[in-house]
Design a protein around this motif. Structure first.
Motif, PDB file in Angstrom:
ATOM      1  N   GLU A 132       0.833  -1.214   0.000  1.00  0.00           N
ATOM      2  CA  GLU A 132       0.000   0.000   0.000  1.00  0.00           C
ATOM      3  C   GLU A 132       0.861   1.255   0.000  1.00  0.00           C
ATOM      4  O   GLU A 132       0.573   2.213  -0.708  1.00  0.00           O
ATOM      5  N   LYS A 133       1.910   1.260   0.814  1.00  0.00           N
ATOM      6  CA  LYS A 133       2.803   2.419   0.909  1.00  0.00           C
ATOM      7  C   LYS A 133       3.470   2.694  -0.438  1.00  0.00           C
ATOM      8  O   LYS A 133       3.562   3.842  -0.876  1.00  0.00           O
ATOM      9  N   ALA A 134       3.915   1.624  -1.104  1.00  0.00           N
ATOM     10  CA  ALA A 134       4.563   1.773  -2.409  1.00  0.00           C
ATOM     11  C   ALA A 134       3.576   2.305  -3.437  1.00  0.00           C
ATOM     12  O   ALA A 134       3.899   3.186  -4.234  1.00  0.00           O
ATOM     13  N   LYS A 135       2.347   1.781  -3.413  1.00  0.00           N
ATOM     14  CA  LYS A 135       1.324   2.193  -4.378  1.00  0.00           C
ATOM     15  C   LYS A 135       1.019   3.686  -4.229  1.00  0.00           C
ATOM     16  O   LYS A 135       0.954   4.415  -5.230  1.00  0.00           O
ATOM     17  N   SER A 136       0.879   4.149  -3.007  1.00  0.00           N
ATOM     18  CA  SER A 136       0.583   5.574  -2.801  1.00  0.00           C
ATOM     19  C   SER A 136       1.764   6.449  -3.230  1.00  0.00           C
ATOM     20  O   SER A 136       1.574   7.520  -3.802  1.00  0.00           O
ATOM     21  N   ALA A 137       3.010   5.995  -2.997  1.00  0.00           N
ATOM     22  CA  ALA A 137       4.197   6.755  -3.394  1.00  0.00           C
ATOM     23  C   ALA A 137       4.315   6.828  -4.910  1.00  0.00           C
ATOM     24  O   ALA A 137       4.686   7.865  -5.476  1.00  0.00           O
ATOM     25  N   ILE A 138       3.992   5.726  -5.594  1.00  0.00           N
ATOM     26  CA  ILE A 138       4.057   5.686  -7.063  1.00  0.00           C
ATOM     27  C   ILE A 138       3.015   6.639  -7.657  1.00  0.00           C
ATOM     28  O   ILE A 138       3.307   7.419  -8.574  1.00  0.00           O
ATOM     29  N   GLU A 139       1.805   6.584  -7.130  1.00  0.00           N
ATOM     30  CA  GLU A 139       0.745   7.458  -7.641  1.00  0.00           C
ATOM     31  C   GLU A 139       1.011   8.911  -7.297  1.00  0.00           C
ATOM     32  O   GLU A 139       0.644   9.808  -8.059  1.00  0.00           O
ATOM     33  N   ALA A 140       1.657   9.198  -6.166  1.00  0.00           N
ATOM     34  CA  ALA A 140       2.018  10.569  -5.798  1.00  0.00           C
ATOM     35  C   ALA A 140       3.055  11.133  -6.766  1.00  0.00           C
ATOM     36  O   ALA A 140       3.065  12.343  -7.037  1.00  0.00           O
ATOM     37  N   ALA A 141       3.922  10.249  -7.310  1.00  0.00           N
ATOM     38  CA  ALA A 141       4.945  10.686  -8.271  1.00  0.00           C
ATOM     39  C   ALA A 141       4.371  10.786  -9.680  1.00  0.00           C
ATOM     40  O   ALA A 141       5.089  11.149 -10.622  1.00  0.00           O
ATOM     41  N   GLY A 142       3.079  10.453  -9.859  1.00  0.00           N
ATOM     42  CA  GLY A 142       2.439  10.559 -11.174  1.00  0.00           C
ATOM     43  C   GLY A 142       2.468   9.271 -11.965  1.00  0.00           C
ATOM     44  O   GLY A 142       2.097   9.247 -13.141  1.00  0.00           O
ATOM     45  N   GLY A 143       2.897   8.189 -11.359  1.00  0.00           N
ATOM     46  CA  GLY A 143       2.967   6.902 -12.056  1.00  0.00           C
ATOM     47  C   GLY A 143       1.696   6.099 -11.891  1.00  0.00           C
ATOM     48  O   GLY A 143       0.731   6.537 -11.265  1.00  0.00           O
ATOM     49  N   SER A 144       1.690   4.898 -12.486  1.00  0.00           N
ATOM     50  CA  SER A 144       0.538   4.017 -12.371  1.00  0.00           C
ATOM     51  C   SER A 144       0.995   2.604 -12.037  1.00  0.00           C
ATOM     52  O   SER A 144       2.119   2.232 -12.318  1.00  0.00           O
ATOM     53  N   VAL A 145       0.070   1.826 -11.454  1.00  0.00           N
ATOM     54  CA  VAL A 145       0.384   0.462 -11.017  1.00  0.00           C
ATOM     55  C   VAL A 145      -0.620  -0.503 -11.623  1.00  0.00           C
ATOM     56  O   VAL A 145      -1.826  -0.275 -11.543  1.00  0.00           O
ATOM     57  N   GLU A 146      -0.091  -1.585 -12.231  1.00  0.00           N
ATOM     58  CA  GLU A 146      -0.951  -2.685 -12.713  1.00  0.00           C
ATOM     59  C   GLU A 146      -0.460  -3.965 -12.060  1.00  0.00           C
ATOM     60  O   GLU A 146       0.706  -4.335 -12.219  1.00  0.00           O
ATOM     61  N   VAL A 147      -1.343  -4.616 -11.311  1.00  0.00           N
ATOM     62  CA  VAL A 147      -0.969  -5.858 -10.626  1.00  0.00           C
ATOM     63  C   VAL A 147      -1.319  -7.033 -11.532  1.00  0.00           C
ATOM     64  O   VAL A 147      -2.473  -7.196 -11.912  1.00  0.00           O
ATOM     65  N   LEU A 148      -0.301  -7.844 -11.866  1.00  0.00           N
ATOM     66  CA  LEU A 148      -0.504  -8.996 -12.733  1.00  0.00           C
ATOM     67  C   LEU A 148      -0.944 -10.195 -11.927  1.00  0.00           C
ATOM     68  O   LEU A 148      -0.614 -10.324 -10.758  1.00  0.00           O
ATOM     69  N   LYS A 149      -1.670 -11.103 -12.551  1.00  0.00           N
ATOM     70  CA  LYS A 149      -2.093 -12.338 -11.883  1.00  0.00           C
ATOM     71  C   LYS A 149      -0.993 -13.354 -11.952  1.00  0.00           C
ATOM     72  O   LYS A 149      -0.288 -13.495 -12.884  1.00  0.00           O
TER      73      LYS A 149
END
Length: 149
Positions: A132-149
C-alpha cells in the motif's frame, strides 16, 4: 605429420582389467569381490543412505519447524532501488520483461514492490504485487500500477 604417424600420447591408453579370467590373470577366483555375501553376487544394489544397521541420520536428527507448501516467494524491490534502476537503465516502465532482459530477475521470478525509499520519477509498474505504501508513493509521483495475476 600423416595419418599413418598418428598415435595416442604415451601412457594415455590403458589395458582393460579382465576380471574372472583364470588364476593366471591375477584377478581370477572371486574377481576382486571378496568372499561370499550379497556384494559378491550379480545384481547387488546397496540401499540409498543405508548405514549397516546403525540408526540412520534422518532418524537420529530431530525434526524442527514447518515448511508452508503454499508460500509464494517474491523478488522484492524497494522504491529507492527502483529509482536507482530507472536512472541506470533508463526505465520508463518497470515490468517483468524489462527486469528479465536486464538480468535483474530470472524468468520464473515474481516481483513485489515495497515502499522503502523515495520515488521522484514517473514510472508505470506492471508487477505481481505492490504494498500500500509503495502504491501511494508511485501514484504521488504521477505513475501508475498494474498488478498482474
Amino acid at each position: 605429420m600423416k595419418l599413418h604417424n598418428l598415435q595416442p600420447a604415451a601412457g594415455s591408453v590403458h589395458k582393460e582389467k579382465r576380471l574372472g579370467r583364470g588364476e593366471a590373470s591375477g584377478k581370477g577366483g572371486t574377481s576382486t569381490k571378496g568372499n561370499k555375501g550379497g556384494q559378491s553376487r550379480a545384481g547387488y544394489q546397496r540401499k540409498n543412505a543405508h548405514e549397516g544397521g546403525q540408526m540412520p541420520i534422518q532418524r537420529r536428527i530431530p525434526k524442527r519447524g514447518f515448511k508452508n507448501g503454499n508460500r509464494v516467494e517474491f523478488r522484492v524491490f524497494n522504491i529507492g532501488q527502483i529509482e536507482e534502476l530507472a536512472d541506470k537503465y533508463g526505465f520508463t516502465e518497470i515490468s517483468l520483461e524489462n527486469l528479465y532482459i536486464n538480468g535483474l530477475i530470472s524468468r520464473t521470478d515474481k516481483v513485489k514492490v515495497l515502499g522503502n525509499g523515495e520515488l521522484k520519477t514517473k514510472l508505470t509498474f506492471k508487477v505481481n504485487a505492490v504494498s500500500e505504501k509503495a502504491k501511494s508513493a508511485i501514484e504521488a509521483a504521477g505513475g501508475s500500477v498494474e498488478v498482474l495475476k
